[in-house]
Design an enzyme around this catalytic site. Structure first.
Site, short mmCIF file in Angstrom:
data_model
loop_
_atom_site.label_atom_id
_atom_site.label_comp_id
_atom_site.label_asym_id
_atom_site.label_seq_id
_atom_site.Cartn_x
_atom_site.Cartn_y
_atom_site.Cartn_z
N GLU A 40 0.83 -1.21 0.00
CA GLU A 40 0.00 0.00 0.00
C GLU A 40 0.87 1.26 0.00
OE1 GLU A 40 -1.61 1.78 3.52
OE2 GLU A 40 -1.28 -0.05 4.67
N LYS A 81 -5.90 10.46 0.72
CA LYS A 81 -5.89 9.10 1.28
C LYS A 81 -7.11 8.40 0.72
CE LYS A 81 -6.73 6.96 5.80
NZ LYS A 81 -6.94 7.23 7.23
N SER A 133 -13.32 1.26 10.03
CA SER A 133 -12.57 1.35 8.78
C SER A 133 -13.22 0.54 7.66
CB SER A 133 -11.14 0.86 8.99
OG SER A 133 -10.45 0.91 7.75
N ALA A 134 -13.20 1.12 6.47
CA ALA A 134 -13.68 0.41 5.28
C ALA A 134 -12.79 -0.80 4.96
CB ALA A 134 -13.72 1.37 4.10
N ASP A 135 -11.63 -0.89 5.59
CA ASP A 135 -10.76 -2.06 5.37
C ASP A 135 -11.49 -3.36 5.72
OD1 ASP A 135 -8.79 -0.18 4.83
OD2 ASP A 135 -7.60 -0.60 6.63
N LYS A 142 -3.95 -1.99 14.66
CA LYS A 142 -3.28 -1.09 15.59
C LYS A 142 -3.94 -1.06 16.95
CE LYS A 142 -3.04 1.25 12.17
NZ LYS A 142 -3.06 1.82 10.94
N1 PSU Z 1 -0.82 0.69 9.00
C1 PSU Z 1 0.23 1.47 9.33
N2 PSU Z 1 0.19 2.77 8.99
C2 PSU Z 1 -0.86 3.31 8.30
C3 PSU Z 1 -1.99 2.48 7.97
C4 PSU Z 1 -1.91 1.20 8.35
O1 PSU Z 1 1.20 1.00 9.91
O2 PSU Z 1 -0.83 4.49 7.97
C5 PSU Z 1 -3.15 3.05 7.16
C6 PSU Z 1 -3.62 1.95 6.19
O3 PSU Z 1 -3.60 2.50 4.90
C7 PSU Z 1 -5.03 1.64 6.61
C8 PSU Z 1 -5.45 2.98 7.12
O4 PSU Z 1 -5.82 1.15 5.56
O5 PSU Z 1 -4.33 3.41 7.87
C9 PSU Z 1 -6.71 2.91 7.94
O6 PSU Z 1 -7.29 4.17 7.94
P1 PSU Z 1 -8.80 4.35 8.46
O7 PSU Z 1 -8.74 3.99 9.91
O8 PSU Z 1 -9.08 5.82 8.23
O9 PSU Z 1 -9.67 3.46 7.63
MN MN Z 2 -12.09 5.79 10.00
#
Ligand code: PSU
Ligand code: MN
Length: 305
Positions: free
Chosen positions: A21, A82, A136-138, A155
Site C-alpha cells: 500500500e 488518502k 474502517s472500510a478495510d 493497531k
Molecule cells: N498501518 C500502518 N500505517 C498506516 C496504515 C496502516 O502502519 O498508515 C493506514 C492503512 O492505509 C489503513 C489505514 O488502511 O491506515 C486505515 O485508515 P482508516 O482507519 O481511516 O480506515
Molecule cells: Mn475511520
C-alpha cells in the site's frame, strides 16, 4: 490502469507477486523513513523470491509497481489524498493523485491480478465506535475482495475486540501465525484469542486457494506478530495511546484524519520508537507475504499439472 512490465510478466508466468500500500508512505510514516522503508520492503519481497507491486493512483491511473522516482515523489509530497473504496474511482476519473489504504490497495491488487498484499496494520473499529460510528472500510473490503492481507494485527489504538467481532460477522478468516493470541501491532499480544492459527505459509496459501475454489467472497487477514526484539509492550504503550486518543478528541479530529493523527502523536510520545517497531513489523510481514505468494504460485502450478 498502469502495471509495470516486471509485474505484468510475473503474473502472466504465474510467478509470485506481493502488493504493497501507499498510505503507509504518505500518512503512516514521516519522510525520509517512509521512502527508506518502502524500498527496504520491496527488497525484502525480492529476497523472498517475489515481485513487489506498490499500488497508488498517480495522475488518474491506478499504478501497480512504482519507479524509484515515483516512490520518492510520493514520500515527499504533502497533502496527498488518502484513498479508500469510497473515493478511488473519483480520484481516477478526475485525473488525481492519491495514496491507497488497505481497502483501496486490495481493489488495485485484484484489478492487477495480485492475490497477496503486505502492510503494517489494517484499519478497524475505533474505540468509542458505538458513538462515532468510526469503522474502517478495510474490514468490509476484506469481506469482498479476494486478497490475503498480511498485517501485524490491527493497531492497538483501535478496539481490537470489536474489530475481531466485525471480522467474524463479515466472514473474514483471521489467521494468526505461530501463536494462539491475536497480535496488537506494536505488541505481540492483545489478550484476545485469534479465531484461527497457522504455523506455516503453506497452510495460509492452501486456505486462500480453497476459499477461491469454494466461491467464497473476500480475502483473509493473516496476522503476523511483530518480531520479539522489536516489540513495545502493551503496558508501556497503554498510557501513550490513551493520551493520543484524548488529544484527538480534544482537537475534534474525525474521519480519515484520525489514524494519521494518532500515529504521529504516538511517534512523538515514544521518541520515534513506535516508528522503529513499525518498520520492523512491516518488513517481517513482507517476508511472510512473499512466502505465501510463492506457496500459492506452487499450488496453482501443481494443479495445472
Ligand atoms: N498501518 C500502518 N500505517 C498506516 C496504515 C496502516 O502502519 O498508515 C493506514 C492503512 O492505509 C489503513 C489505514 O488502511 O491506515 C486505515 O485508515 P482508516 O482507519 O481511516 O480506515
Ligand atoms: Mn475511520
Amino acid at each position: 490502469m498502469k502495471i509495470t512490465e516486471e509485474v505484468t510478466d510475473a503474473i502472466a508466468e504465474g510467478r509470485p507477486v506481493v502488493a504493497l500500500e501507499s498510505t503507509i508512505i504518505t500518512h503512516g510514516m514521516p519522510y525520509p523513513q517512509n521512502v527508506e522503508t518502502a524500498r527496504a520492503v520491496e527488497d525484502d519481497i525480492r529476497a523472498g523470491g517475489a515481485v513487489p507491486a506498490t499500488i497508488a493512483v498517480l495522475e488518474g491511473e491506478v499504478c501497480a509497481g512504482l519507479t524509484e522516482e515515483q516512490l520518492e515523489a510520493l514520500g515527499q509530497a504533502k497533502n496527498v489524498a488518502k484513498l479508500s473504496r469510497a473515493d478511488i474511482a473519483h480520484c481516477v476519473a478526475s485525473g488525481g493523485t492519491g495514496a491507497t489504504t488497505v481497502a483501496a490497495t486490495m481493489i488495485g491488487a485484484r484489478l492487477a491480478g495480485i492475490e497477496v498484499f503486505a502492510t503494517g496494520g489494517i484499519g478497524g473499529v475505533h474505540r468509542g465506535a458505538e458513538l462515532s460510528f468510526d469503522i474502517s472500510a478495510d474490514l468490509q473490503e476484506l469481506a469482498k475482495t479476494p486478497v490475503s492481507v498480511v498485517a501485524a494485527g490491527a493497531k492497538a489504538i483501535l478496539d481490537l475486540k470489536k474489530t475481531l467481532e466485525v471480522l467474524e460477522t463479515l466472514g473474514v478468516p483471521v489467521i494468526t501465525m505461530g501463536q494462539d493470541q491475536f497480535p496488537a501491532f506494536w505488541s505481540r499480544r492483545s489478550g484476545l484469542p485469534s479465531p484461527l492459527r497457522a504455523d506455516s505459509a503453506r497452510e495460509v496459501a492452501a486456505s486462500h486457494v480453497v476459499r477461491g475454489q469454494m466461491g467464497l467472497d473476500g480475502g483473509q487477514l493473516v496476522a503476523n506478530p511483530i518480531p520479539v526484539q522489536a516489540e513495545i509492550s502493551a503496558d508501556e504503550l497503554a498510557p501513550v495511546i490513551a493520551e493520543a486518543l484524548a488529544a484527538a478528541e480534544a482537537q475534534n479530529i474525525a474521519a480519515k484524519a484520525v489514524t494519521p493523527f494518532l500515529l504521529d502523536r504516538i511517534f512523538h510520545a515514544t521518541e520515534g520508537r513506535s516508528l522503529t517497531a513499525n518498520i520492523a513489523l512491516v518488513r517481517n510481514n513482507a517476508r511472510l507475504a512473499a512466502e505465501i505468494a510463492g506457496e500459492i504460485a506452487g499450488i496453482r502450478a501443481n494443479s495445472r499439472g
